[in-house]
Design a protein around this motif. Structure first.
Motif, PDB file in Angstrom:
ATOM      1  N   UNK A  47     -12.798   2.187 -16.585  1.00 25.98           N
ATOM      2  CA  UNK A  47     -12.388   2.664 -17.901  1.00 25.98           C
ATOM      3  C   UNK A  47     -12.620   4.164 -18.046  1.00 25.98           C
ATOM      4  N   UNK A  48     -11.598   4.861 -18.556  1.00 32.28           N
ATOM      5  CA  UNK A  48     -11.693   6.279 -18.869  1.00 32.28           C
ATOM      6  C   UNK A  48     -11.261   6.482 -20.317  1.00 32.28           C
ATOM      7  N   UNK A  56      -7.093 -10.257 -11.270  1.00 28.59           N
ATOM      8  CA  UNK A  56      -6.406  -8.972 -11.184  1.00 28.59           C
ATOM      9  C   UNK A  56      -7.175  -7.947 -12.012  1.00 28.59           C
ATOM     10  N   UNK A  57      -7.235  -6.716 -11.505  1.00 30.26           N
ATOM     11  CA  UNK A  57      -7.885  -5.656 -12.268  1.00 30.26           C
ATOM     12  C   UNK A  57      -7.200  -4.333 -11.975  1.00 30.26           C
ATOM     13  N   UNK A  58      -7.310  -3.413 -12.918  1.00 30.36           N
ATOM     14  CA  UNK A  58      -6.730  -2.085 -12.764  1.00 30.36           C
ATOM     15  C   UNK A  58      -7.385  -1.175 -13.799  1.00 30.36           C
ATOM     16  N   UNK A  59      -7.197   0.110 -13.626  1.00 29.93           N
ATOM     17  CA  UNK A  59      -7.804   1.094 -14.526  1.00 29.93           C
ATOM     18  C   UNK A  59      -7.168   1.070 -15.910  1.00 29.93           C
ATOM     19  N   UNK A  60      -7.968   1.437 -16.905  1.00 33.09           N
ATOM     20  CA  UNK A  60      -7.504   1.667 -18.269  1.00 33.09           C
ATOM     21  C   UNK A  60      -7.820   3.118 -18.589  1.00 33.09           C
ATOM     22  N   UNK A  61      -6.814   3.866 -19.027  1.00 35.94           N
ATOM     23  CA  UNK A  61      -7.005   5.270 -19.383  1.00 35.94           C
ATOM     24  C   UNK A  61      -6.596   5.472 -20.834  1.00 35.94           C
ATOM     25  N   UNK A  95      -2.210   2.811 -20.098  1.00 36.23           N
ATOM     26  CA  UNK A  95      -2.518   4.208 -20.387  1.00 36.23           C
ATOM     27  C   UNK A  95      -2.073   4.510 -21.804  1.00 36.23           C
ATOM     28  N   UNK A  96      -2.991   5.008 -22.615  1.00 38.98           N
ATOM     29  CA  UNK A  96      -2.645   5.455 -23.954  1.00 38.98           C
ATOM     30  C   UNK A  96      -2.508   6.968 -23.911  1.00 38.98           C
ATOM     31  N   UNK A 146      -0.089  -3.007 -17.955  1.00 41.15           N
ATOM     32  CA  UNK A 146       0.928  -2.102 -17.438  1.00 41.15           C
ATOM     33  C   UNK A 146       1.629  -1.226 -18.463  1.00 41.15           C
ATOM     34  N   UNK A 147       1.340  -1.372 -19.749  1.00 45.04           N
ATOM     35  CA  UNK A 147       2.004  -0.559 -20.776  1.00 45.04           C
ATOM     36  C   UNK A 147       1.509   0.884 -20.726  1.00 45.04           C
TER      37      UNK A 147
END
Length: 145
Positions: free
Chosen positions: A63-64, A88-93, A111-112, A127-128
């Motif tokens: 998380x960032x 499943x995992x992936x980064x959140x920015x 990503x926001x 993925x949004x």
């Protein structure tokens, strides 16, 4: 990333994020120290975070969060999911100046953009990517025009 729930790596990771959350974070809700608490857990957090009681950040190392962000009560950041027996995992920015509304959920791989707002009860699906200075509402979240 993804792996089967029968993979040994899955269980190591599962144990890490469940045991790493000792539920001491609520003591710091609404204080300038909440960002420090998230940083100590492994999240990359910018300056001047206002956290009014985010429910949880399940995997802080993925998380960032940018500068001048607001996390409202019961908002959640979840950089993982278990779908069809697969982890499943992936980064959140989360960009600078973003706001997560009350009871909102941000899923993995999102990503926001700077200045984006995820409204109350919004669910930003995997993925949004939001464009800067936009408002998102609903489940699944769509841009408010």
């Amino acid at each position: 990333m993804f792996c089967s729930i029968y993979d040994r790596q899955f269980w190591r990771h599962e144990r890490y994020w469940k045991l790493a959350n000792f539920h001491y974070e609520p003591l710091f809700n609404g204080t300038p120290f909440k960002g420090l608490v998230w940083r100590l857990g492994g999240a990359r957090v910018g300056r001047r975070l206002f956290d009014d009681g985010a429910g949880y950040i399940s995997e802080k190392s993925l998380t960032t969060i940018g500068d001048d962000c607001t996390l409202n009560a019961a908002s959640r950041i979840q950089p993982h999911s278990q779908e069809d027996g697969t982890f499943k995992s992936d980064h959140v920015t989360i960009g600078n100046g973003c706001t997560l509304g009350i009871n909102s959920l941000v899923h993995y791989g999102t990503q926001l953009g700077d200045g984006s707002v995820l409204e109350t009860d919004g669910f930003l699906m995997k993925g949004e990517q939001t464009t800067p200075r936009t408002r998102w509402i609903g489940n699944p979240a769509t841009e408010l025009r």
